[in-house]
Write a protein that holds these residues in place. Structure first.
Motif, PDB file in Angstrom:
ATOM      1  N   VAL A 196      -7.976 -18.812  46.901  1.00 45.16           N
ATOM      2  CA  VAL A 196      -6.657 -18.436  46.397  1.00 45.16           C
ATOM      3  C   VAL A 196      -6.599 -16.936  46.114  1.00 45.16           C
ATOM      4  CG1 VAL A 196      -4.993 -18.811  44.543  1.00 45.16           C
ATOM      5  CG2 VAL A 196      -6.230 -20.752  45.512  1.00 45.16           C
ATOM      6  N   LEU A 197      -7.676 -16.370  45.578  1.00 47.44           N
ATOM      7  CA  LEU A 197      -7.704 -14.927  45.320  1.00 47.44           C
ATOM      8  C   LEU A 197      -7.520 -14.126  46.603  1.00 47.44           C
ATOM      9  CD1 LEU A 197     -10.584 -14.650  42.715  1.00 47.44           C
ATOM     10  CD2 LEU A 197      -8.169 -14.157  42.334  1.00 47.44           C
ATOM     11  N   ASP A 198      -7.976 -14.679  47.718  1.00 50.63           N
ATOM     12  CA  ASP A 198      -7.827 -13.992  49.006  1.00 50.63           C
ATOM     13  C   ASP A 198      -6.366 -13.693  49.330  1.00 50.63           C
ATOM     14  OD1 ASP A 198     -10.545 -13.938  49.416  1.00 50.63           O
ATOM     15  OD2 ASP A 198     -10.572 -15.634  50.811  1.00 50.63           O
ATOM     16  N   ILE A 199      -5.455 -14.504  48.797  1.00 51.07           N
ATOM     17  CA  ILE A 199      -4.021 -14.275  49.033  1.00 51.07           C
ATOM     18  C   ILE A 199      -3.626 -12.882  48.557  1.00 51.07           C
ATOM     19  CG2 ILE A 199      -1.679 -14.964  48.373  1.00 51.07           C
ATOM     20  CD1 ILE A 199      -2.841 -17.819  47.911  1.00 51.07           C
ATOM     21  N   PHE A 200      -4.108 -12.508  47.381  1.00 44.65           N
ATOM     22  CA  PHE A 200      -3.658 -11.278  46.743  1.00 44.65           C
ATOM     23  C   PHE A 200      -4.484 -10.058  47.107  1.00 44.65           C
ATOM     24  CE2 PHE A 200      -2.472 -14.809  43.976  1.00 44.65           C
ATOM     25  CZ  PHE A 200      -1.090 -14.695  44.086  1.00 44.65           C
ATOM     26  N   THR A 201      -5.536 -10.237  47.896  1.00 43.68           N
ATOM     27  CA  THR A 201      -6.360  -9.090  48.246  1.00 43.68           C
ATOM     28  C   THR A 201      -5.951  -8.464  49.568  1.00 43.68           C
ATOM     29  OG1 THR A 201      -8.053 -10.528  49.221  1.00 43.68           O
ATOM     30  CG2 THR A 201      -8.338  -9.885  46.909  1.00 43.68           C
ATOM     31  N   GLY A 202      -5.017  -9.060  50.252  1.00 46.96           N
ATOM     32  CA  GLY A 202      -4.519  -8.485  51.491  1.00 46.96           C
ATOM     33  C   GLY A 202      -3.576  -7.333  51.206  1.00 46.96           C
ATOM     34  N   LYS A 203      -3.268  -6.598  52.236  1.00 49.93           N
ATOM     35  CA  LYS A 203      -2.436  -5.408  52.059  1.00 49.93           C
ATOM     36  C   LYS A 203      -0.986  -5.733  51.737  1.00 49.93           C
ATOM     37  CE  LYS A 203      -1.146  -1.151  54.419  1.00 49.93           C
ATOM     38  NZ  LYS A 203      -1.374  -0.297  55.581  1.00 49.93           N
ATOM     39  N   TRP A 204      -0.444  -6.815  52.278  1.00 48.74           N
ATOM     40  CA  TRP A 204       0.995  -7.012  52.221  1.00 48.74           C
ATOM     41  C   TRP A 204       1.484  -8.145  51.337  1.00 48.74           C
ATOM     42  CZ3 TRP A 204       3.636  -3.063  53.642  1.00 48.74           C
ATOM     43  CH2 TRP A 204       3.147  -2.217  54.639  1.00 48.74           C
ATOM     44  N   ALA A 205       0.678  -9.148  51.051  1.00 44.37           N
ATOM     45  CA  ALA A 205       1.170 -10.339  50.341  1.00 44.37           C
ATOM     46  C   ALA A 205       1.800  -9.984  48.996  1.00 44.37           C
ATOM     47  CB  ALA A 205       0.045 -11.352  50.151  1.00 44.37           C
ATOM     48  N   GLY A 206       1.123  -9.189  48.198  1.00 38.58           N
ATOM     49  CA  GLY A 206       1.658  -8.810  46.896  1.00 38.58           C
ATOM     50  C   GLY A 206       2.944  -8.021  47.008  1.00 38.58           C
ATOM     51  N   LEU A 207       3.019  -7.166  48.006  1.00 36.40           N
ATOM     52  CA  LEU A 207       4.237  -6.363  48.190  1.00 36.40           C
ATOM     53  C   LEU A 207       5.407  -7.226  48.658  1.00 36.40           C
ATOM     54  CD1 LEU A 207       2.642  -3.204  49.837  1.00 36.40           C
ATOM     55  CD2 LEU A 207       3.556  -3.404  47.516  1.00 36.40           C
ATOM     56  N   VAL A 208       5.120  -8.171  49.545  1.00 36.34           N
ATOM     57  CA  VAL A 208       6.183  -9.076  50.002  1.00 36.34           C
ATOM     58  C   VAL A 208       6.687  -9.897  48.824  1.00 36.34           C
ATOM     59  CG1 VAL A 208       6.685 -11.103  51.434  1.00 36.34           C
ATOM     60  CG2 VAL A 208       5.442  -9.168  52.413  1.00 36.34           C
ATOM     61  N   MET A 209       5.764 -10.417  48.020  1.00 34.76           N
ATOM     62  CA  MET A 209       6.181 -11.200  46.856  1.00 34.76           C
ATOM     63  C   MET A 209       6.970 -10.339  45.880  1.00 34.76           C
ATOM     64  SD  MET A 209       2.831 -13.600  46.294  1.00 34.76           S
ATOM     65  CE  MET A 209       3.518 -14.440  44.866  1.00 34.76           C
ATOM     66  N   GLY A 210       6.558  -9.110  45.693  1.00 35.96           N
ATOM     67  CA  GLY A 210       7.303  -8.198  44.829  1.00 35.96           C
ATOM     68  C   GLY A 210       8.709  -7.944  45.334  1.00 35.96           C
ATOM     69  N   ALA A 211       8.847  -7.871  46.653  1.00 39.80           N
ATOM     70  CA  ALA A 211      10.171  -7.653  47.244  1.00 39.80           C
ATOM     71  C   ALA A 211      11.083  -8.864  47.060  1.00 39.80           C
ATOM     72  CB  ALA A 211      10.027  -7.327  48.731  1.00 39.80           C
ATOM     73  N   LEU A 212      10.480 -10.022  46.795  1.00 40.54           N
ATOM     74  CA  LEU A 212      11.267 -11.248  46.613  1.00 40.54           C
ATOM     75  C   LEU A 212      11.544 -11.572  45.148  1.00 40.54           C
ATOM     76  CD1 LEU A 212       9.521 -13.462  49.320  1.00 40.54           C
ATOM     77  CD2 LEU A 212      11.818 -12.453  49.440  1.00 40.54           C
ATOM     78  N   LEU A 213      11.112 -10.706  44.247  1.00 43.59           N
ATOM     79  CA  LEU A 213      11.283 -10.967  42.813  1.00 43.59           C
ATOM     80  C   LEU A 213      12.738 -11.130  42.395  1.00 43.59           C
ATOM     81  CD1 LEU A 213       8.678  -8.642  41.087  1.00 43.59           C
ATOM     82  CD2 LEU A 213       8.676 -11.120  41.184  1.00 43.59           C
TER      83      LEU A 213
END
Length: 139
Positions: A26-43
């Motif tokens: 599950v931590l691997d989800i957030f260690t990629g370059k884009w996942a966190g940014l995409v989720m942030g864009a959907l806030l």
């Protein structure tokens, strides 16, 4: 064994250093370059694909598609297709995705507070890497 990092397997717990550890997966989800940014864009609510692409400077269409697909597979984002011509597709955070928002915000705050230090450390490292290596002899 290093006591700072106990082997929790003997207690029935997870060991994030093991490749098969569920939390590590599950931590691997957030260690990629884009996942966190995409989720942030959907806030702020649902967005269409091209809206996300415009927001996320530097992401390619292929990478955005892959990231959204992965986040959907992981249950963090929903994809809704509306029967219009052309079809309209919205992406939105799920309840599970929203539950990760505090973690993402904390990472963003930390990054903002420490960006100058990290960039200075990179610059210093790069400068040292340009210097010739001196051999150390053992007497």
């Amino acid at each position: 064994m290093d006591t700072r990092f106990p082997d929790l397997r003997r207690f029935g717990g997870a060991d994030a250093f093991l490749q098969v550890c569920k939390p590590r997966t599950v931590l691997d989800i957030f260690t990629g370059k884009w996942a966190g940014l995409v989720m942030g864009a959907l806030l702020d609510g649902p967005r269409r694909f091209n809206e996300l692409r415009r927001m996320l400077d530097g992401i390619t269409q292929k990478m955005l598609s892959q990231t959204l697909r992965t986040l959907e597979r992981d249950g963090l984002v929903t994809r809704t297709v509306y029967p219009t011509i052309p079809p309209r597709v919205d992406y939105e955070l799920t309840a599970l995705g929203h539950s990760a928002v505090d973690v993402l915000r904390a990472i963003g705050v930390w990054a903002g507070e420490h960006a100058d230090q990290v960039l200075a450390a990179r610059e210093a490292y790069d400068e040292r890497a340009k210097e010739p290596v001196e051999m150390v002899s053992r007497a």
